[in-house]
Design a protein around this motif. Sequence first.
Motif, PDB file in Angstrom:
ATOM      1  N   ARG A  40       0.810  -1.218   0.000  1.00 40.62           N
ATOM      2  CA  ARG A  40       0.000   0.000   0.000  1.00 40.62           C
ATOM      3  C   ARG A  40       0.845   1.271   0.000  1.00 40.62           C
ATOM      4  O   ARG A  40       0.408   2.328  -0.501  1.00 40.62           O
ATOM      5  CB  ARG A  40      -0.926   0.004   1.214  1.00 40.62           C
ATOM      6  N   ASP A 104      -9.494  -0.609   5.572  1.00 41.84           N
ATOM      7  CA  ASP A 104      -9.822  -0.192   4.217  1.00 41.84           C
ATOM      8  C   ASP A 104      -9.491   1.288   4.062  1.00 41.84           C
ATOM      9  O   ASP A 104      -9.869   2.102   4.907  1.00 41.84           O
ATOM     10  CB  ASP A 104     -11.308  -0.429   3.940  1.00 41.84           C
ATOM     11  N   TYR A 105      -8.784   1.623   2.991  1.00 39.07           N
ATOM     12  CA  TYR A 105      -8.346   2.985   2.733  1.00 39.07           C
ATOM     13  C   TYR A 105      -9.124   3.569   1.552  1.00 39.07           C
ATOM     14  O   TYR A 105      -9.568   2.842   0.671  1.00 39.07           O
ATOM     15  CB  TYR A 105      -6.849   3.017   2.379  1.00 39.07           C
ATOM     16  N   GLU A 107      -9.639   5.317  -2.075  1.00 37.53           N
ATOM     17  CA  GLU A 107      -8.862   5.239  -3.312  1.00 37.53           C
ATOM     18  C   GLU A 107      -8.065   6.530  -3.491  1.00 37.53           C
ATOM     19  O   GLU A 107      -8.498   7.589  -3.043  1.00 37.53           O
ATOM     20  CB  GLU A 107      -9.807   5.027  -4.496  1.00 37.53           C
ATOM     21  N   ARG A 110      -6.279   1.825  -2.377  1.00 35.00           N
ATOM     22  CA  ARG A 110      -7.146   0.671  -2.132  1.00 35.00           C
ATOM     23  C   ARG A 110      -6.923  -0.375  -3.216  1.00 35.00           C
ATOM     24  O   ARG A 110      -6.743  -0.030  -4.388  1.00 35.00           O
ATOM     25  CB  ARG A 110      -8.612   1.093  -2.127  1.00 35.00           C
ATOM     26  N   THR A 228      -9.424   5.756   7.752  1.00 36.12           N
ATOM     27  CA  THR A 228      -9.560   4.358   7.357  1.00 36.12           C
ATOM     28  C   THR A 228     -10.666   3.692   8.165  1.00 36.12           C
ATOM     29  O   THR A 228     -11.112   4.211   9.186  1.00 36.12           O
ATOM     30  CB  THR A 228      -8.238   3.598   7.582  1.00 36.12           C
TER      31      THR A 228
END
Length: 368
Positions: A40, A104-105, A107, A110, A228
Amino acid sequence: MRDGNVVVVGGGYAGIRLAKKLDTAAHVTLVDRKEVFFHRVASLRAGVRPEWTGAPFIPYDRLLTNGRVVVGKAVRVDTVERRVTLATGDLLPYDVLVIATGADYPEPARFVGSTPDEAAKAFAEHQHNIAAADHILVVGGGPSGVELSAEIRLARPDARVTLAHSGQELLHSTGSARAGRRARTWLEAHDVAVRLDSFMSPGNDFGTYRDAHGTVLAADLSFWATGTTPNTLWLRLAGHGDWLTGTGHVKVDRTLRIESRPDVFAVGDVNDVTELKVTPAALAQAEVAAHNILAYLRSSGRHSKKPRAYRAVRRTPLIVPFGPADGVTVLPVPLGESAVLGTRATAMAKAKTLMTPYMRRQLGYTST
């Protein structure tokens, strides 16, 4: 001799470090919905620069020598029978379960879809949209927002770029006002409009955004780098909502295990340890959890170990690149204000390569 079955659900930074650490000592099964490891740290540049599209994807096939990697989605945990059920219906028995599903990040940081091709297409779409936009808005003045704004500016020197942040200074989470000032100075010197005290929300018209003061801003494209969400919905749906905090993080004790569940651990972004959710902290948690898992598995043997308490990383180095050749590094100093390092140190430590060669080596590949 290897002791017990360890199932690690989640193949992010903490998951792979822990699985690799236990590979020679236990029967390890690493489960992840993705076919590859997603680096990531390289994702923001990959969402802007076509030549970086493939950089975040590193295969799992060389990670483990004795254990195995299973591509699948965990949907249920049976703590009585001690097994994990996958969406395919496959059952994975465990002696120790590790939850390492991360967070979860927004976009472009992601992994979209389940295959590298699907994720690469999402990166390509972001690259196309950035190349075509006249005005790009980035919301969020933390490390990700600052880094993304810099990447966009360097890729699109002709575009209008605005960074809007709800706080009074950039990089507030670093605890260093100097770092925030340096970031703002760099951005404004490169014609990025920095708007502080601007809590943004979508406006009434398409392509417009409104701040808390009622000011309306029009932009062709926006990215929201505003936090997040822990990947724990599957645990709630599986009936383990009591394991979670109000924010959805897994509640752990000082040994990184769920209270009253000596055989279930949680590491990395997914747990409720109060520290910056950064890669060095995830790796440090994995090291302590690996020790404690072995202590649990060998508790009655002659090689028994005492468990260790994890000490939250309160002051960790934080590196924020401004593209491949510049940035700011915040280096904690005991009993004093953090040191702030600039261009050369940041470029060498992270900005140039985004730690891609290092992560490739961790997964058994050469640095190139």
